[in-house]
Design an enzyme around this catalytic site. Structure first.
Site, mmCIF file in Angstrom:
data_model
loop_
_atom_site.group_PDB
_atom_site.id
_atom_site.type_symbol
_atom_site.label_atom_id
_atom_site.label_comp_id
_atom_site.label_asym_id
_atom_site.label_seq_id
_atom_site.Cartn_x
_atom_site.Cartn_y
_atom_site.Cartn_z
ATOM 1 N N LYS A 90 10.136 4.209 -3.349
ATOM 2 C CA LYS A 90 10.590 3.898 -2.317
ATOM 3 C C LYS A 90 10.162 4.909 -1.231
ATOM 4 C CE LYS A 90 14.448 5.632 -3.984
ATOM 5 N NZ LYS A 90 14.984 5.073 -5.304
ATOM 6 N N GLU A 175 22.784 11.548 -9.529
ATOM 7 C CA GLU A 175 21.789 12.400 -10.356
ATOM 8 C C GLU A 175 22.594 13.864 -9.942
ATOM 9 O OE1 GLU A 175 17.784 12.101 -8.777
ATOM 10 O OE2 GLU A 175 17.944 9.935 -9.042
ATOM 11 N N LYS A 190 14.657 2.650 1.889
ATOM 12 C CA LYS A 190 14.761 1.399 1.517
ATOM 13 C C LYS A 190 14.872 0.262 2.772
ATOM 14 C CE LYS A 190 16.836 2.319 -2.844
ATOM 15 N NZ LYS A 190 18.279 2.518 -3.621
ATOM 16 N N GLY A 287 18.724 1.608 -12.898
ATOM 17 C CA GLY A 287 18.891 1.420 -14.212
ATOM 18 C C GLY A 287 17.475 1.244 -14.810
HETATM 19 N N1 LIG Z 1 15.983 5.355 -12.387
HETATM 20 C C1 LIG Z 1 16.198 4.185 -11.738
HETATM 21 O O1 LIG Z 1 17.037 3.712 -11.975
HETATM 22 C C2 LIG Z 1 15.300 3.812 -10.744
HETATM 23 C C3 LIG Z 1 15.694 2.780 -10.045
HETATM 24 C C4 LIG Z 1 14.774 2.121 -8.989
HETATM 25 C C5 LIG Z 1 13.602 2.843 -8.670
HETATM 26 N N2 LIG Z 1 13.441 4.139 -9.296
HETATM 27 C C6 LIG Z 1 12.057 4.537 -9.181
HETATM 28 O O2 LIG Z 1 11.029 4.621 -10.105
HETATM 29 C C7 LIG Z 1 10.329 5.806 -10.068
HETATM 30 C C8 LIG Z 1 10.489 6.541 -11.370
HETATM 31 O O3 LIG Z 1 11.684 6.815 -11.487
HETATM 32 P P1 LIG Z 1 12.333 7.534 -12.985
HETATM 33 O O4 LIG Z 1 13.710 7.637 -12.801
HETATM 34 O O5 LIG Z 1 11.589 6.770 -14.133
HETATM 35 O O6 LIG Z 1 11.709 9.032 -12.762
HETATM 36 P P2 LIG Z 1 11.752 10.179 -13.991
HETATM 37 O O7 LIG Z 1 12.597 9.716 -15.118
HETATM 38 O O8 LIG Z 1 11.858 11.363 -13.470
HETATM 39 O O9 LIG Z 1 10.241 10.095 -14.696
HETATM 40 C C9 LIG Z 1 9.291 10.496 -13.829
HETATM 41 C C10 LIG Z 1 8.073 10.330 -14.953
HETATM 42 O O10 LIG Z 1 6.694 10.710 -14.164
HETATM 43 C C11 LIG Z 1 6.200 11.823 -14.835
HETATM 44 N N3 LIG Z 1 5.519 13.039 -13.665
HETATM 45 C C12 LIG Z 1 6.196 13.560 -12.716
HETATM 46 N N4 LIG Z 1 5.389 14.189 -12.017
HETATM 47 C C13 LIG Z 1 4.285 14.118 -12.473
HETATM 48 C C14 LIG Z 1 3.179 14.444 -11.987
HETATM 49 N N5 LIG Z 1 2.767 15.346 -11.103
HETATM 50 N N6 LIG Z 1 1.911 14.046 -12.729
HETATM 51 C C15 LIG Z 1 2.163 13.043 -13.967
HETATM 52 N N7 LIG Z 1 3.206 12.542 -14.099
HETATM 53 C C16 LIG Z 1 4.331 13.129 -13.589
HETATM 54 C C17 LIG Z 1 7.441 12.454 -15.597
HETATM 55 O O11 LIG Z 1 6.508 13.199 -16.590
HETATM 56 P P3 LIG Z 1 7.167 14.006 -17.515
HETATM 57 O O12 LIG Z 1 8.002 13.191 -18.456
HETATM 58 O O13 LIG Z 1 6.235 14.933 -18.173
HETATM 59 O O14 LIG Z 1 8.233 15.002 -16.708
HETATM 60 C C18 LIG Z 1 8.003 11.240 -16.044
HETATM 61 O O15 LIG Z 1 7.375 10.714 -16.996
HETATM 62 C C19 LIG Z 1 10.759 6.392 -8.686
HETATM 63 O O16 LIG Z 1 9.763 6.139 -7.820
HETATM 64 C C20 LIG Z 1 11.927 6.095 -8.529
HETATM 65 O O17 LIG Z 1 12.620 6.167 -7.083
HETATM 66 C C21 LIG Z 1 14.050 4.436 -10.364
#
Ligand SMILES: NC(=O)c1ccc[n+]([C@@H]2O[C@H](COP(=O)([O-])OP(=O)(O)OC[C@H]3O[C@@H](n4cnc5c(N)ncnc54)[C@H](OP(=O)(O)O)[C@@H]3O)[C@@H](O)[C@H]2O)c1
Length: 407
Positions: A90, A175, A190, A287
């Protein structure tokens, strides 16, 4: 047999990990639906993979890193290299949407982002496709599950904001750094995305004023209950006075409102338009699995060849001063004539009172009222005057109210 579709996965965290598992689990179903079997071409994280190599091996890129940098660079490179992109990001879209949409248009490829707003609720697809040529008046709703969980718990338990926030963190609904959720910034990003889609006009995050829930007290919720109100953090994008207004704020709703019963970490979004009256959709707003499911839906749409329109049709001005109804909580001196003096100030600003409850005696005397819709600038001026009255024992507290009562 058609060639498989090779997917480059950027980010393998909560959502990326769930997406990789879901892709393997649903590969047969994707193949049956689209004629092409999906397979992972490579995964990028901080410790694994090389973006250039993954891009060269991929037909489609899924960006699940989050944040604007390096996600923006990778998404732009992928689009310019002719790869469709799916993202759940987002912040990236709310800050750099126009640049990304232009890159997608120039390259003739799709950029899809259902999971960026309201998790698994298919609101992006609905606005872009089902209502793609509908004149939408208003899109609004609960687009942040963390704050909805906190407000629901505060209302049911009477606990203080800080205690409920700590519990939300323990349960994984908030978080470790919850700032962007509780201060409204996440919801604002959003709403910028939804406003752009609904009104076909450029809207960026910095044009969306937002307020959070940090200052809500158990007291407000208890009094609101007495007035038949429940509290939500609402995102609102609407046409007003020839322009649009896009905002995020805590807001009381009457019990019959379709958003009032949406509790816990759930999200819900309403769309209003003359041609459709009103549509409400609700579901989990976040989630890993839920978000991954929305991402996979976008992959399937791309493979099925459906092309959403990202054109902006006009530049609508942002309207700064809009009308709202307010709840007003005043800690006052227990003296005769106080209510009359406050009513006089409100009347001077052409603000009329809808309901009042008077509670407590002595040092606990309070007036809690709901005022009818008025210009927010008039209300702010009245509030400033009320704050200066000698009878006030504390700064006035106010929260917007949606007056509309559904039956
Ligand atoms: N979590 C939710 O429920 C949710 C819901 C809706 C939308 N989203 C969106 O989905 C996206 C991902 O969220 P998430 O919760 O999955 O995040 P997350 O758990 O923090 O995972 C981020 C991933 O990106 C990698 N990463 C971070 N910085 C990087 C870089 N500079 N170069 C390469 N890889 C990098 C991390 O690598 P490492 O593993 O090596 O740290 C990790 O694998 C975000 O845009 C978030 O806003 C999430």
């Amino acid at each position: 047999m058609a060639d498989p579709v090779r997917i480059g996965l950027l980010g393998r965290g909560t959502v990326g990990g769930a997406f990789a598992a879901l892709l393997a689990e649903r590969a047969d179903a994707v193949e049956a639906a689209t004629g092409r079997r999906p397979e992972l071409a490579g995964t990028l994280s901080r410790s694994e993979g090389d973006f250039g190599e993954i891009l060269a091996r991929s037909d489609l890129i899924v960006e699940l890193i989050g944040g604007t940098d390096p996600a923006r660079t990778y998404v732009l490179e992928a689009l310019r290299a002719g790869r469709p992109v799916v993202t759940a990001n987002k912040q990236l879209l709310a800050q750099h949407g126009e640049e990304l949409f232009a890159a997608a248009r120039e390259a003739g490829v799709q950029l899809r982002f259902e999971a960026a707003v309201a998790g698994v609720i298919p609101i992006v697809r609905t606005i872009q496709e089902s209502f793609g040529v509908t004149e939408i008046d208003k899109v609004f709703g609960i687009v942040n599950g963390t704050t909805n969980f906190i407000l629901t718990e505060m209302a049911s338990s009477g606990a203080a904001y800080a205690d409920v926030l700590a519990r939300a963190q323990e349960l994984g609904y908030a978080e470790a750094d919850p700032s962007d959720d509780v201060n409204g910034a996440d919801a604002a990003a959003k709403m910028a995305i939804l406003a752009r889609l609904a009104f076909h006009t450029p809207v960026t995050l910095d044009q969306v004023p937002y307020e959070g829930i940090e200052r809500v007290t158990p007291d407000d919720l208890a009094y609101a209950k007495e007035l038949g109100l429940s509290l939500k953090l609402l995102g609102v994008a609407e046409r007003r006075d020839g322009g649009i207004s896009v905002r995020v704020f805590p807001c009381f709703l009457y019990s019959g409102h379709p958003l009032a019963p949406v509790g816990g970490p759930f999200n819900a979004v309403m769309v209003e338009a003359p041609a459709i009256t009103e549509v409400t959709m609700s579901g989990p707003g976040a989630g890993g699995v839920e978000t991954a499911s929305a991402v996979l839906g976008d992959v399937v749409s791309i493979l099925a060849g459906e092309t959403p329109v990202h054109e902006t049709r006009e530049e609508l001005p942002m309207v700064a001063d809009v009308s709202s109804s307010f709840y007003l909580h005043l800690e006052v001196a227990d003296e005769p004539g106080v209510l009359a003096r406050i009513a006089q100030v409100l009347g001077d600003h052409e603000i009329s009172v809808k309901s009042v409850v008077q509670r407590g005696i002595g040092d606990d005397a309070r007036l809690v009222m709901v005022v009818h819709e008025c210009l927010e600038s008039s209300f702010a001026a009245a509030l400033a005057e009320i704050a200066e009255l000698d009878e006030m024992r504390a700064a006035p507290r106010s929260i917007r109210v949606i007056e509309e009562q559904f039956v």
